[in-house]
Design a protein around this motif. Structure first.
Motif, PDB file in Angstrom:
ATOM      1  N   THR A 132       0.834  -1.203   0.000  1.00 48.39           N
ATOM      2  CA  THR A 132       0.000   0.000   0.000  1.00 48.39           C
ATOM      3  C   THR A 132       0.867   1.250   0.000  1.00 48.39           C
ATOM      4  O   THR A 132       0.588   2.198  -0.753  1.00 48.39           O
ATOM      5  N   ARG A 133       1.901   1.266   0.815  1.00 47.15           N
ATOM      6  CA  ARG A 133       2.799   2.427   0.868  1.00 47.15           C
ATOM      7  C   ARG A 133       3.489   2.640  -0.479  1.00 47.15           C
ATOM      8  O   ARG A 133       3.597   3.762  -0.956  1.00 47.15           O
ATOM      9  N   ALA A 134       3.942   1.564  -1.116  1.00 44.90           N
ATOM     10  CA  ALA A 134       4.593   1.667  -2.422  1.00 44.90           C
ATOM     11  C   ALA A 134       3.616   2.186  -3.472  1.00 44.90           C
ATOM     12  O   ALA A 134       3.974   3.025  -4.299  1.00 44.90           O
ATOM     13  N   LYS A 135       2.385   1.697  -3.431  1.00 43.66           N
ATOM     14  CA  LYS A 135       1.360   2.127  -4.363  1.00 43.66           C
ATOM     15  C   LYS A 135       1.074   3.617  -4.181  1.00 43.66           C
ATOM     16  O   LYS A 135       0.990   4.360  -5.151  1.00 43.66           O
ATOM     17  N   ASN A 136       0.950   4.059  -2.937  1.00 45.60           N
ATOM     18  CA  ASN A 136       0.651   5.459  -2.649  1.00 45.60           C
ATOM     19  C   ASN A 136       1.796   6.378  -3.029  1.00 45.60           C
ATOM     20  O   ASN A 136       1.575   7.522  -3.422  1.00 45.60           O
ATOM     21  N   SER A 137       3.028   5.903  -2.932  1.00 48.18           N
ATOM     22  CA  SER A 137       4.183   6.751  -3.288  1.00 48.18           C
ATOM     23  C   SER A 137       4.308   6.915  -4.801  1.00 48.18           C
ATOM     24  O   SER A 137       4.916   7.863  -5.265  1.00 48.18           O
ATOM     25  N   LYS A 138       3.737   5.987  -5.576  1.00 50.13           N
ATOM     26  CA  LYS A 138       3.774   6.070  -7.048  1.00 50.13           C
ATOM     27  C   LYS A 138       2.739   7.056  -7.565  1.00 50.13           C
ATOM     28  O   LYS A 138       2.856   7.558  -8.658  1.00 50.13           O
ATOM     29  N   ASP A 139       1.656   7.281  -6.789  1.00 51.02           N
ATOM     30  CA  ASP A 139       0.562   8.169  -7.230  1.00 51.02           C
ATOM     31  C   ASP A 139       0.937   9.615  -7.176  1.00 51.02           C
ATOM     32  O   ASP A 139       1.799  10.129  -6.696  1.00 51.02           O
TER      33      ASP A 139
END
Length: 139
Positions: A132-139
């Motif tokens: 989730t953290r990785a996904k949010n940092s890509k946005d």
């Protein structure tokens, strides 16, 4: 007329660091004790594995030639310091294993861990948070 320049990408990877088993043992001590002498490293390693001073010193000199260590001379004392970080060494080891065992892709690795190594509820929860953290940092 404007000249085009190559711009370094922020994600560009550093060259992989690949350490031998003996180099790993030495680097762990150097990261902990640096700057340190070959004698200091040998004393620390003798507790876990019987390594002669000459073997440790020769290996450390070769590591300096490879660019893994630097040597600072103070009179007749040589102090060694790491030129590579623990993170870079781990990254190299991980990428080597990933390439060899999983054709360089993460998804089969994660699938293997989940299906064959078993994750505790806590580990699964931590992985979900990391994804989730990785996904949010890509946005």
């Amino acid at each position: 007329m404007s000249k085009s320049r190559k711009v370094k990408k922020p994600n560009q990877r550093k060259p992989l660091v690949e350490l031998t088993e003996a180099e790993w043992e030495i680097m762990k001590v150097v990261w902990e004790k640096q700057p340190c002498s070959a004698g200091t490293v040998q004393e620390k390693l003798v507790k876990s594995r019987d390594r002669a001073y000459s073997t440790v010193k020769t290996t450390m000199d070769r590591m300096a030639e490879k660019g893994f260590l630097t040597i600072k001379r103070i009179r007749n004392l040589q102090l060694f310091q790491a030129c590579i970080s623990e993170i870079d060494a781990r990254r190299g080891e991980f990428r080597k294993m990933l390439k060899r065992a999983f054709d360089g892709t993460l998804t089969p690795l994660m699938q293997f861990l989940i299906e064959h190594e078993g994750l505790s509820k806590e580990e699964a929860s931590q992985l979900r948070k990391l994804v989730t953290r990785a996904k949010n940092s890509k946005d």
